[in-house]
Design an enzyme around this catalytic site. Structure first.
Site, short mmCIF file in Angstrom:
data_model
loop_
_atom_site.label_atom_id
_atom_site.label_comp_id
_atom_site.label_asym_id
_atom_site.label_seq_id
_atom_site.Cartn_x
_atom_site.Cartn_y
_atom_site.Cartn_z
N HIS A 84 0.84 -1.20 0.00
CA HIS A 84 0.00 0.00 0.00
C HIS A 84 0.88 1.26 0.00
O HIS A 84 0.61 2.23 -0.71
CB HIS A 84 -0.89 0.04 1.25
N ILE B 264 4.78 -5.44 -4.68
CA ILE B 264 5.87 -5.46 -3.71
C ILE B 264 5.88 -6.83 -3.03
O ILE B 264 4.82 -7.34 -2.63
CB ILE B 264 5.69 -4.34 -2.65
N LYS C 215 -0.71 -6.26 -8.21
CA LYS C 215 -0.94 -7.51 -7.47
C LYS C 215 -2.38 -7.99 -7.66
O LYS C 215 -2.64 -9.17 -7.82
CB LYS C 215 -0.63 -7.27 -6.00
N ASP C 216 -3.34 -7.05 -7.63
CA ASP C 216 -4.74 -7.39 -7.86
C ASP C 216 -5.04 -7.10 -9.33
O ASP C 216 -5.72 -6.13 -9.68
CB ASP C 216 -5.63 -6.57 -6.93
P1 AMP Z 1 -6.34 -3.69 -0.43
O1 AMP Z 1 -6.26 -2.92 0.84
O2 AMP Z 1 -5.91 -5.12 -0.30
O3 AMP Z 1 -7.66 -3.52 -1.12
O4 AMP Z 1 -5.27 -3.05 -1.41
C1 AMP Z 1 -5.29 -1.68 -1.69
C2 AMP Z 1 -4.41 -1.41 -2.87
O5 AMP Z 1 -3.08 -1.85 -2.61
C3 AMP Z 1 -4.87 -2.16 -4.14
O6 AMP Z 1 -4.70 -1.30 -5.26
C4 AMP Z 1 -3.90 -3.32 -4.20
O7 AMP Z 1 -3.70 -3.82 -5.51
C5 AMP Z 1 -2.63 -2.68 -3.66
N1 AMP Z 1 -1.73 -3.70 -3.15
C6 AMP Z 1 -2.01 -4.70 -2.29
N2 AMP Z 1 -0.93 -5.49 -2.10
C7 AMP Z 1 0.05 -4.97 -2.87
C8 AMP Z 1 1.42 -5.34 -3.12
N3 AMP Z 1 1.99 -6.39 -2.54
N4 AMP Z 1 2.14 -4.57 -3.95
C9 AMP Z 1 1.59 -3.49 -4.57
N5 AMP Z 1 0.31 -3.10 -4.38
C10 AMP Z 1 -0.45 -3.82 -3.54
#
Ligand code: AMP
Length: 278
Positions: A34, A173, A146-147
């Site tokens: 994040h 990451i 990642k998503d």
């Molecule tokens: P989330 O809180 O899981 O919904 O993720 C919020 C944002 O962070 C989304 O755009 C995800 O794709 C991104 N994100 C989650 N994990 C990673 C990671 N390991 N590397 C880069 N971006 C990430």
């Protein structure tokens, strides 16, 4: 960093904000993945707004909404240290008042891959992202590769519905062993965490094979499957080779660029990962 909890108070602030405004949304459980989005936003935006909201509508009835590892205090502190200017933390009733009755629903792309395993998941995502875009009114919004499917669904929605927002994607990451950072990694036992490294190892082996010239989709897919099968803790949901934009499954010869993605359960934990073959 200013924390706001209502749409009205954000709107009051908004008129004074310097553009471009970069938006970094998260469900919580903030980690370096994040924070890398915050770093990317800082490079090309004057104001960084983050959005912290555990959106119930993107979780299925048997999923992990009630145990999701999000700690508000810790998340706030990490986002502040990294340079977020404004953090919106709305309540569920602020976002979904009792008479809320709308859904933003995309077509085919939401039925594939994760969508086939998690019915309604992407309706929850597109509905909240539309609301968030209308509330925050950013110039740019940052999402992680990642998503991969979520990113493409949001890009498609922005294009189809003409949101005046630039979607910026950021690389995945990983930890020192290659495991993609995820809030859900906290659920893993020591043994599960160890075997979770097979996900990226499988993807990498397949990518190397592709780079050496292999174009048979069954062979490339199978390299990943064999790696995942090394672990008795892993149950495979899918290993997919798909068109990198439409996400339609590829059979036969692979042409470039192609998304190689996977989803597994390790114990009860759902993990996804992907690499681009190009
Ligand atoms: P989330 O809180 O899981 O919904 O993720 C919020 C944002 O962070 C989304 O755009 C995800 O794709 C991104 N994100 C989650 N994990 C990673 C990671 N390991 N590397 C880069 N971006 C990430």
């Amino acid at each position: 960093m200013e924390i706001v909890r209502t749409i009205e108070s954000y709107r009051e602030l908004y008129t004074h904000l310097q553009h471009p405004i970069g938006l970094v949304p998260t469900l919580g459980g903030v980690h370096e993945g994040h924070l890398s989005l915050v770093d990317a936003a800082k490079k090309d935006c004057e104001t960084i707004v983050s959005w912290l909201f555990l959106n119930p509508k993107q979780f299925g009835p048997n999923e992990d909404l009630n145990i999701y590892p999000a700690e508000e205090k810790e998340d706030v502190s990490l986002l502040e240290q990294r340079g977020v200017n404004i953090l919106l933390i709305p309540t569920t009733t602020e976002i979904y008042p009792s008479d809320f009755d709308s859904v933003i629903k995309l077509g085919k792309i939401t039925k594939l891959l994760e969508g086939s395993r998690r019915p309604g998941h992407f309706d929850g995502v597109t509905t909240i992202v539309s609301k968030m875009f209308n509330i925050i009114q950013p110039d740019r919004a940052y999402f992680g590769e990642k998503d991969a499917q979520q990113l493409r669904v949001i890009q498609k929605m922005v294009k189809d519905l003409n949101f005046p927002i630039e979607i910026v994607s950021s690389p995945t990451i990983r930890d020192s062993e290659g495991l993609a950072l995820s809030s859900r990694n906290k659920y893993l036992s020591v043994a599960e965490r160890h075997d979770a490294t097979f996900l990226y190892q499988g993807l990498l082996k397949a990518k190397v094979c592709y780079e050496l010239g292999e174009r048979n989709s069954d062979i490339v897919r199978n390299i990943v499957i064999q790696e995942l099968k090394k672990s008795s803790l892993i149950s495979i949901d899918y290993v997919s080779l798909s068109d990198h934009q439409t996400l339609e499954e590829i059979s036969g010869e692979i042409s470039s660029p192609t998304l190689l993605s996977l989803a597994v359960h390790i114990g009860k934990t759902h993990l996804i990962d992907n690499v681009l073959l190009q």
